[in-house]
Design an enzyme around this catalytic site. Structure first.
Site, PDB file in Angstrom:
ATOM      1  N   SER A 127     100.203  10.838 -47.180  1.00 50.31           N
ATOM      2  CA  SER A 127     101.542  11.407 -47.248  1.00 50.31           C
ATOM      3  C   SER A 127     101.608  12.833 -46.703  1.00 50.31           C
ATOM      4  O   SER A 127     101.782  13.805 -47.436  1.00 50.31           O
ATOM      5  CB  SER A 127     102.092  11.363 -48.681  1.00 50.31           C
ATOM      6  OG  SER A 127     103.458  11.737 -48.677  1.00 50.31           O
ATOM      7  N   GLY A 131     104.512  14.763 -47.735  1.00 48.17           N
ATOM      8  CA  GLY A 131     104.638  15.042 -49.165  1.00 48.17           C
ATOM      9  C   GLY A 131     103.445  15.796 -49.701  1.00 48.17           C
ATOM     10  O   GLY A 131     103.420  17.024 -49.750  1.00 48.17           O
ATOM     11  N   CYS A 132     102.428  15.072 -50.102  1.00 50.08           N
ATOM     12  CA  CYS A 132     101.265  15.661 -50.775  1.00 50.08           C
ATOM     13  C   CYS A 132     100.477  16.623 -49.893  1.00 50.08           C
ATOM     14  O   CYS A 132     100.070  17.698 -50.345  1.00 50.08           O
ATOM     15  CB  CYS A 132     100.344  14.560 -51.287  1.00 50.08           C
ATOM     16  SG  CYS A 132     101.150  13.484 -52.497  1.00 50.08           S
ATOM     17  N   ILE A 133     100.255  16.259 -48.644  1.00 41.37           N
ATOM     18  CA  ILE A 133      99.491  17.131 -47.747  1.00 41.37           C
ATOM     19  C   ILE A 133     100.253  18.429 -47.519  1.00 41.37           C
ATOM     20  O   ILE A 133      99.696  19.529 -47.640  1.00 41.37           O
ATOM     21  CB  ILE A 133      99.198  16.422 -46.407  1.00 41.37           C
ATOM     22  CG1 ILE A 133      98.445  15.116 -46.623  1.00 41.37           C
ATOM     23  CG2 ILE A 133      98.485  17.354 -45.434  1.00 41.37           C
ATOM     24  CD1 ILE A 133      97.151  15.227 -47.387  1.00 41.37           C
ATOM     25  N   THR A 180     100.384  20.602 -50.779  1.00 42.92           N
ATOM     26  CA  THR A 180      99.082  21.204 -51.077  1.00 42.92           C
ATOM     27  C   THR A 180      98.767  22.310 -50.083  1.00 42.92           C
ATOM     28  O   THR A 180      98.263  23.369 -50.467  1.00 42.92           O
ATOM     29  CB  THR A 180      97.980  20.134 -51.098  1.00 42.92           C
ATOM     30  OG1 THR A 180      98.293  19.171 -52.117  1.00 42.92           O
ATOM     31  CG2 THR A 180      96.613  20.740 -51.367  1.00 42.92           C
TER      32      THR A 180
END
Length: 102
Positions: free
Chosen positions: A38, A41-43, A46
């Site tokens: 993702s 999203g997540c990448i 973070t």
């Protein structure tokens, strides 16, 4: 590996609601290499969190993905412009080999 921590993240960023920041600070880590799913999203979340914590942040192009190829490419470009160095796997390995030689 048994000696490695397992952090369960409740939100997109690996830092939100986890002890990741404390874990890295306690080990004098100054660089985060991000892989995973993702990109949009997540990448991205973070990478932004790591950037805000003044970590040198690297996203490995071949080790991230997204359901949407367009969202993947657009977010990699934006991440590279704002939060992290988006680099290839070979460049990442060369970087790690150089760090291990020091």
């Amino acid at each position: 590996r048994p000696e490695e921590p397992l952090l369960v993240k409740p939100r997109a960023s690996a830092f939100w609601g986890t002890p990741l920041d404390s874990y890295l600070i306690g080990r004098n880590v100054d660089t985060l290499i991000i892989t995973g799913c993702s990109t949009s999203g997540c990448i991205r979340a973070t990478a932004e969190s790591a950037h805000n914590l003044n970590l040198h942040t690297i996203v490995v192009r071949e080790a991230v993905g997204d359901r949407s190829p367009l969202a993947h490419e657009v977010n990699l470009t934006d991440i590279d412009l704002r939060y992290a160095d988006v680099v290839g796997l070979e460049e990442t390995i060369t970087y790690l080999e150089g760090k291990n030689a020091q």
